[in-house]
Write an enzyme that holds these catalytic residues in place. Structure first.
Site, PDB file in Angstrom:
ATOM      1  N   ASN A   9       1.919  -4.279   7.748  1.00  0.00           N
ATOM      2  CA  ASN A   9       1.153  -2.945   7.980  1.00  0.00           C
ATOM      3  C   ASN A   9       0.152  -3.531   9.243  1.00  0.00           C
ATOM      4  O   ASN A   9      -0.823  -4.081   8.543  1.00  0.00           O
ATOM      5  CB  ASN A   9       0.637  -2.476   6.930  1.00  0.00           C
ATOM      6  N   TRP A  10       0.463  -3.458  10.483  1.00  0.00           N
ATOM      7  CA  TRP A  10      -0.378  -4.033  11.446  1.00  0.00           C
ATOM      8  C   TRP A  10      -1.670  -2.878  11.593  1.00  0.00           C
ATOM      9  O   TRP A  10      -2.390  -3.357  12.485  1.00  0.00           O
ATOM     10  CB  TRP A  10       0.348  -4.021  12.859  1.00  0.00           C
ATOM     11  N   LYS A  11      -1.534  -1.676  11.104  1.00  0.00           N
ATOM     12  CA  LYS A  11      -2.452  -0.733  11.498  1.00  0.00           C
ATOM     13  C   LYS A  11      -2.875  -0.546  12.908  1.00  0.00           C
ATOM     14  O   LYS A  11      -1.907  -0.685  13.762  1.00  0.00           O
ATOM     15  CB  LYS A  11      -3.774  -1.238  10.413  1.00  0.00           C
ATOM     16  N   HIS A  95      -0.837   6.055   3.025  1.00  0.00           N
ATOM     17  CA  HIS A  95      -1.748   5.159   3.135  1.00  0.00           C
ATOM     18  C   HIS A  95      -3.143   5.702   2.695  1.00  0.00           C
ATOM     19  O   HIS A  95      -3.741   6.627   3.145  1.00  0.00           O
ATOM     20  CB  HIS A  95      -1.609   4.184   4.144  1.00  0.00           C
ATOM     21  N   GLU A  97      -5.746   4.725   4.002  1.00  0.00           N
ATOM     22  CA  GLU A  97      -6.678   5.146   5.375  1.00  0.00           C
ATOM     23  C   GLU A  97      -6.302   6.474   5.763  1.00  0.00           C
ATOM     24  O   GLU A  97      -7.254   7.165   6.481  1.00  0.00           O
ATOM     25  CB  GLU A  97      -6.635   3.835   6.361  1.00  0.00           C
ATOM     26  N   GLU A 164      -1.818   0.088  -3.878  1.00  0.00           N
ATOM     27  CA  GLU A 164      -2.835  -0.524  -3.009  1.00  0.00           C
ATOM     28  C   GLU A 164      -4.262   0.097  -3.573  1.00  0.00           C
ATOM     29  O   GLU A 164      -4.744   1.091  -3.161  1.00  0.00           O
ATOM     30  CB  GLU A 164      -2.780  -0.251  -1.436  1.00  0.00           C
ATOM     31  N   GLY A 170      -8.409  -5.094   2.628  1.00  0.00           N
ATOM     32  CA  GLY A 170      -9.375  -5.510   3.685  1.00  0.00           C
ATOM     33  C   GLY A 170     -10.638  -6.122   3.211  1.00  0.00           C
ATOM     34  O   GLY A 170     -11.264  -6.296   3.785  1.00  0.00           O
ATOM     35  N   SER A 209      -5.456  -7.447   0.141  1.00  0.00           N
ATOM     36  CA  SER A 209      -5.749  -8.501   0.536  1.00  0.00           C
ATOM     37  C   SER A 209      -4.830  -9.758  -0.113  1.00  0.00           C
ATOM     38  O   SER A 209      -5.222 -10.828  -0.563  1.00  0.00           O
ATOM     39  CB  SER A 209      -7.295  -9.012  -0.118  1.00  0.00           C
ATOM     40  N   GLY A 230      -1.488  -6.335   5.154  1.00  0.00           N
ATOM     41  CA  GLY A 230      -2.499  -5.968   6.468  1.00  0.00           C
ATOM     42  C   GLY A 230      -2.821  -7.203   7.098  1.00  0.00           C
ATOM     43  O   GLY A 230      -1.961  -7.755   7.964  1.00  0.00           O
ATOM     44  N   GLY A 231      -4.126  -7.586   6.952  1.00  0.00           N
ATOM     45  CA  GLY A 231      -4.828  -8.649   7.694  1.00  0.00           C
ATOM     46  C   GLY A 231      -3.834  -9.771   7.725  1.00  0.00           C
ATOM     47  O   GLY A 231      -3.605 -10.376   8.984  1.00  0.00           O
TER      48      GLY A 231
HETATM   49  P1  PGA Z   1      -4.774  -5.635   3.717  1.00  0.00           P
HETATM   50  O1  PGA Z   1      -4.286  -4.545   3.865  1.00  0.00           O
HETATM   51  O2  PGA Z   1      -3.887  -6.798   3.322  1.00  0.00           O
HETATM   52  O3  PGA Z   1      -5.636  -6.259   4.989  1.00  0.00           O
HETATM   53  O4  PGA Z   1      -5.918  -5.839   2.514  1.00  0.00           O
HETATM   54  C1  PGA Z   1      -3.141  -3.992   3.224  1.00  0.00           C
HETATM   55  C2  PGA Z   1      -2.975  -2.503   3.627  1.00  0.00           C
HETATM   56  O5  PGA Z   1      -3.866  -1.682   3.574  1.00  0.00           O
HETATM   57  O6  PGA Z   1      -1.829  -2.154   3.545  1.00  0.00           O
END
Ligand code: PGA
Length: 249
Positions: A9-11, A95, A97, A164, A170, A209, A230-231
């Site tokens: 998930n590159w956001k 998600h 966010e 999640e 993050g 994470s 994500g990251g």
């Molecule tokens: P993260 O994000 O790996 O940067 O914690 C995961 C996500 O929000 O899908």
């Protein structure tokens, strides 16, 4: 046996040229990985270039969100048909966010899932509790509410669930394998109430994470069937390591 499912998930990261560059390094390195479903979810503006560069590869394309109407006067939104047309096989829905910053309520999430499935898209359905909810002992209650409301009227076909916990996204604070397994087992139990034995086939991903260092310890948990990353998915080498986790204790 549930086939592991690992999605990036590159956001709101990577331009088109950065997307092309990532794919040119990533795809050759994972071309022989046949025992994992590998998925990339770039931002909308990179879907076209990603689709073109992922053609005839073992990496599937996903979008990070969708709107539930088919077309019309919805400035800024993207329809299910548009995502299918550009080559998406999956879409991330719900998600945290989106729930937090863009008012994606359980009801909106439910409508988006219905629309995505109607169009033939697979769904990565995200759920998870905040730190305050966990501290108040409400983790299961939150998960139950999100599952019941989000999946109302929806069959289990092409649904992937991502657990999640918000406090792990993050933050570098990954859930321990025990915490992940406990939540995943609960989620599967709830899915069982909706779908009976078919719940055993549903992939439940962990997200929050995930790194090359902790991937293996999460994947050995019985009910952890993959990851939403994500990251650590933004760097080619790091996402290659995640996708090629060993899966051994
Ligand atoms: P993260 O994000 O790996 O940067 O914690 C995961 C996500 O929000 O899908």
């Amino acid at each position: 046996m549930r086939k592991p499912f690992i999605a990036a998930n590159w956001k709101m990261n990577k331009t088109s040229s950065e997307t092309r560059e990532f794919i040119s390094g990533f795809v050759p390195a994972v071309k022989d990985v046949t025992d994992v479903d590998i998925v990339l979810a770039p931002p909308f503006t990179s879907l076209a270039i990603a689709s073109e560069n992922l053609k005839n590869t073992n990496v599937l394309l996903a979008a990070q969100d969708i709107f539930y109407e088919e077309k019309g006067a919805y400035t800024g939104e993207v329809s299910p048909l548009m995502l299918i047309d550009i080559g998406c096989k999956y879409v991330i829905i719900g998600h945290s966010e989106r729930r937090q910053y863009f008012n994606d309520t359980d009801e909106v999430v439910n409508k988006k899932i219905i629309a995505a499935k109607k169009a033939g898209l697979g769904v990565i359905f995200c759920i998870g509790e905040s730190l305050a909810e966990r501290d108040a002992g409400k983790t299961f209650e939150v998960l139950q509410r999100e599952i019941i409301n989000g999946l109302k009227g929806i069959d289990e076909k092409d649904i992937v669930v991502a657990y999640e916990p918000l406090w792990a996204i993050g933050t570098g604070k990954t859930a321990t394998p025990e915490q992940a397994q406990e939540a995943h087992a609960y989620i599967r139990e709830r899915l069982g109430i909706l779908y009976g034995n078919n719940a055993d086939e549903i992939r439940i991903l962990y997200g929050g994470s995930v790194t090359p260092e902790n991937m293996n310890s999460l994947m050995v948990c019985n009910d952890v069937d993959g990851a939403l990353v994500g990251g650590a998915s933004l760097k080619v080498e790091s996402f290659i390591k995640i996708v090629t986790f060993r899966g051994e204790q």
